[in-house]
Design a protein around this motif. Structure first.
Motif, PDB file in Angstrom:
ATOM      1  N   GLU A  34      39.056  48.934  44.064  1.00  0.00           N
ATOM      2  CA  GLU A  34      40.208  48.397  45.025  1.00  0.00           C
ATOM      3  C   GLU A  34      39.934  48.180  46.293  1.00  0.00           C
ATOM      4  O   GLU A  34      40.204  47.006  46.820  1.00  0.00           O
ATOM      5  N   GLU A  37      36.933  45.506  47.151  1.00  0.00           N
ATOM      6  CA  GLU A  37      38.056  44.470  47.368  1.00  0.00           C
ATOM      7  C   GLU A  37      38.782  44.279  48.104  1.00  0.00           C
ATOM      8  O   GLU A  37      38.662  42.484  48.547  1.00  0.00           O
ATOM      9  N   HIS A  41      38.149  40.570  50.845  1.00  0.00           N
ATOM     10  CA  HIS A  41      39.230  39.436  50.832  1.00  0.00           C
ATOM     11  C   HIS A  41      39.845  38.944  52.516  1.00  0.00           C
ATOM     12  O   HIS A  41      40.387  38.239  52.270  1.00  0.00           O
ATOM     13  N   ALA A 130      33.508  46.426  43.484  1.00  0.00           N
ATOM     14  CA  ALA A 130      34.260  45.296  42.949  1.00  0.00           C
ATOM     15  C   ALA A 130      33.922  44.562  43.480  1.00  0.00           C
ATOM     16  O   ALA A 130      32.660  43.589  43.551  1.00  0.00           O
TER      17      ALA A 130
END
Length: 130
Positions: A34, A37, A41, A130
Motif C-alpha cells: 500500500e 502504491e 502515485h 503494488a
C-alpha cells in the motif's frame, strides 16, 4: 459545513506505525505494498518528503533496518541521496524475509544494494507487488 480532509500519501514514518500496529507478516507485506502504491502515485517532487522523517522503531530491528533500506532504495530510484537517518541502521545477521531455499538464493543474488549492504536479502520483485 464540515470541510473534506485532503488526501495525503503516507510517509515512511506512518508506515512504521502501521507495521508496529500489525505484527503479522502477511499484513505487514500488504501495508508495504500500500505504501509503495501511494509513493508511486505521488509527483516526483513530493516523494522525498515521504522519506525524510526518521520512522520510530517498529519494535523489531529487522523491520527498522528494512525501512532504512527501503527509503534508500526509493530515493536512489528517484535520483536522490538517501535520507541521513538511514545510515545507522544495519543488521548484524543476515535476514531473508522470504525464507525458502529458492527465495534465499534468488534474494542473495538479486537483492538491491541498499538492502544487501544492511543485511536484508529480498528479491526486487517483492518491492514491485503494488
Amino acid at each position: 459545513m464540515k470541510r473534506a480532509q485532503q488526501y495525503q500519501a503516507a510517509s515512511i514514518a506512518v508506515l512504521a506505525g502501521w507495521l508496529t500496529d500489525h505484527p503479522d507478516e502477511e499484513t505487514r507485506w500488504r501495508l508495504i505494498a500500500e505504501f509503495l502504491e501511494e509513493y508511486r502515485h505521488e509527483p516526483s517532487s513530493a516523494r522525498m518528503s515521504l522519506l525524510a522523517m526518521e520512522p520510530p522503531s517498529t519494535g523489531d530491528t529487522r523491520w527498522d533496518v528494512f525501512l532504512a533500506a527501503l527509503a534508500e532504495h526509493l530515493a536512489a530510484r528517484d535520483g536522490a541521496g538517501a535520507p541521513s537517518w538511514t545510515e545507522t541502521r544495519r543488521l548484524r545477521r543476515f535476514w531473508f524475509p522470504f525464507n525458502t531455499p529458492a527465495a534465499r538464493v534468488d534474494a542473495f543474488v538479486h537483492a538491491p544494494a541498499s538492502f544487501r549492504r544492511r543485511g536484508v536479502f529480498i528479491h526486487p520483485q517483492e518491492l514491485e507487488v503494488a
